[in-house]
Design an enzyme around this catalytic site. Structure first.
Site, short mmCIF file in Angstrom:
data_model
loop_
_atom_site.label_atom_id
_atom_site.label_comp_id
_atom_site.label_asym_id
_atom_site.label_seq_id
_atom_site.Cartn_x
_atom_site.Cartn_y
_atom_site.Cartn_z
N TYR A 103 0.47 -1.48 0.04
CA TYR A 103 0.36 -0.12 0.02
C TYR A 103 1.01 1.33 0.01
CZ TYR A 103 -3.74 3.12 1.52
OH TYR A 103 -4.53 3.63 1.49
N GLU A 133 2.11 6.86 -6.96
CA GLU A 133 1.34 7.34 -8.07
C GLU A 133 1.60 8.98 -7.79
OE1 GLU A 133 -2.22 6.12 -6.23
OE2 GLU A 133 -1.59 4.33 -6.58
#
Lengths: 304, 257
Positions: B179, B186
């Site tokens: 995660y 991103e």
């Protein structure tokens, strides 16, 4: 009384006075507040079944399906705020905010535009229409509407104000911008749109008055609304919630008048929300009244 | 929150088919009885999940082969660009699955999660060619690939009522690393795209125009980046909480065997 929620407290208090069979739920709520002052009546939801519907304040104890002892389940609805307060706050914002942009208060547009005025008639007209709309809403809140519920959850005021104030600022920014482009079809477009706006404002007001007259002051009775002598109310023949229909019309008029995409988007957002409300209201009417007129649709005649 | 969402995707234990049972929101884990999809829907969902597992395996293999062929881990995006676009975009079907009710997840939550992935693939990586050679792209692609292979196989096995503990463990444990890895990839990619967006005025419209509207994609991307700040910790800690619940629950069951 038993408390719902994480801790299921079975609560029997010798201090809790005997309740008369003809007591109303409202009276019981008041009694409960005496021993639990942090839970004022508006925060209390009392039910006969933990998964059931909340009992109404007007319900009388002996008329409910209970024996000699009644078990009531309590749920805390959270901090409450009155509908009137929410409406007044959420409508005053846009009124004031729009004017900040209209008068081109400093730090919004470039400094050379501070306190200047637009040279387009439609911009002045738009300000009048927008302001009129929210003044009308404020006055209706104070003098016309008769609310079924006194309160709503506190967090709603933040949600609602963000919506109304945010969109008002967004629309006002573009309409009052120094680089604003007036409608493509000029005065014709503006006149037509203004006519739509005015008619729908009158329509919306007529419906609000008709709904008010259905319900005596201080009561919470519900009746099927019917057309009155006022032609604007004849829309009741075709829809359950003509007030929403007219409201949509007003904003469509305003969008055409200003030829501004953010206004169209605001209208769309409003339309989606009002359709959800209209469908809910329509469903309640159908459930409550066997003889509900079958021709009526929730918000758009024949369609939706 | 693309990595977050799909890496996260915890909550429901078994029975969450297709793209469902994602992170966060409402339903108490296992507390409610779920009807489950009918036999036809189950068959379709099994096929869907198998295809998606295969697709992401193709991407994984593609990455490895490209790395071996090139001898470096830079600019591997080009080797898997097509299957990545195809299979990630295909995940839009999962919104449909929720909408028609064959998967017991919230449409809103699933939409949010899938759209954020699709946004990163098309509106950032595809649209701003200059970032395609960035290492940050590899970072989130790897995170997504591992996550999705595990997630889709989890759903496949769940639908067939035969879930190996290893898969369950992997799904509820690997996110701890994947995660943050995905989120970093991103954010770095969006950040790298910013100057090119500004320069080209990409997807932006300015005044005056006849619809009296303006949109600054550069500012929009910055807002997106800022939104990670409240969202990331929430999703992450929700996952950790879910992990404790699901994995300890399994432990108890094992004790009784």
């Amino acid at each position: 009384m038993q408390r719902l929620g994480r801790s299921c407290v079975s609560w029997t208090s010798p201090r809790f006075p005997q309740v008369e069979p003809h007591a109303t739920i409202a009276e019981i709520k008041n009694l409960f507040t005496k021993s639990h002052p942090q839970w004022y009546p508006a925060r209390q939801s009392l039910r006969l079944d933990p998964k059931g519907k909340s009992l109404k304040d007007e319900d009388v104890l002996q008329k409910l399906p209970v024996g000699t002892t009644a078990t009531l389940y309590f749920r805390d609805l959270g901090a409450q705020i009155s509908w009137v307060t929410v409406f007044l706050t959420e409508y005053t914002g846009p009124l004031f905010i729009y004017l900040l942009f209209y008068f081109r208060v400093p730090f919004i547009y470039g400094h050379k535009y501070d306190f200047t005025s637009s040279r387009h008639t439609v911009v002045h007209l738009a300000c009048i229409c927008h302001s009129f709309h929210y003044v009308k809403r404020l006055l209706e809140t104070l003098f016309v509407h008769r609310f079924s519920h006194g309160t709503m959850p506190l967090r709603n005021i933040f949600k609602n104000c963000t919506y109304y104030w945010g969109f008002a600022a967004w629309m006002a920014y573009y309409i009052n911008h120094p680089l604003y482009t007036p409608p493509t079809y000029g005065a014709q477009q503006v006149k037509l749109a203004l006519a739509i706006f005015v008619i729908c404002q009158l329509g919306n007001f007529s419906i609000h008055m008709a709904l008010r007259d259905l319900r005596p002051a201080g009561s919470k009775t519900r009746k099927i609304p019917y057309p009155t002598k006022n032609p604007f109310t004849w829309l009741f023949l075709l829809v359950s919630c003509p007030n929403y229909t007219y409201e949509m019309g007003s904003w469509i008029g305003f969008a055409i008048m200003t030829q501004c995409l953010p206004v169209a988007l605001f209208s769309l957002a409003g339309f989606i929300q009002m359709t959800i409300w209209a469908k809910g209201k329509h469903r309640s009417y159908l459930k409550e009244f066997r003889d509900y007129p079958p021709l009526r649709m929730p918000i758009i005649p024949f369609l939706l | 929150m693309a990595a977050a969402a799909a890496t996260a995707a915890a909550t429901k234990g078994n029975g969450g088919g297709g793209g469902g049972a994602r992170a966060g929101a409402g339903e108490a884990s296992g507390a409610r009885k779920r009807r489950g999809p009918g036999p036809l829907a189950t068959a379709y969902l099994v096929i869907y999940n198998v295809v998606m597992t295969a697709g992401w395996l193709v991407i994984a293999v593609g990455l490895v082969r490209a790395y071996l062929a090139k001898g470096s881990y830079h600019s591997l995006y080009y080797a898997i660009e097509k299957p990545l676009k195809f299979f990630q975009t295909g995940a839009l079907l999962e919104i449909l699955h929720c909408a028609i009710g064959i998967v017991p997840s919230s449409v809103v939550l699933t939409s949010f999660q899938v759209m954020s992935r699709v946004f990163l693939i098309w509106a950032v990586t595809h649209s701003v060619k200059e970032v395609q050679s960035e290492d940050s792209v590899l970072l989130f692609v790897i995170a997504w690939t591992i996550t999705e292979i595990i997630r889709y196989s989890f759903y496949t096995f769940s639908l067939l009522n035969h879930l190996p503990y290893l898969i369950k463990w992997a799904r509820y444990t690997l996110f701890i690393v994947l995660y943050p890895m995905g989120v970093s990839g991103e954010l770095l990619t969006i950040y790298a795209a910013l100057p090119f967006v500004r320069q080209a005025g990409l997807y932006s419209i300015s005044l005056p125009n006849k619809y009296n509207f303006s949109f600054d994609y550069y500012a929009f991307l910055i807002l997106i980046m800022i939104s990670y700040i409240p969202l990331f910790p929430q999703l992450y800690f929700h996952m950790i909480h879910q992990r404790r619940k699901v994995l300890s629950h399994t432990e108890e069951h094992k004790k009784f065997e």
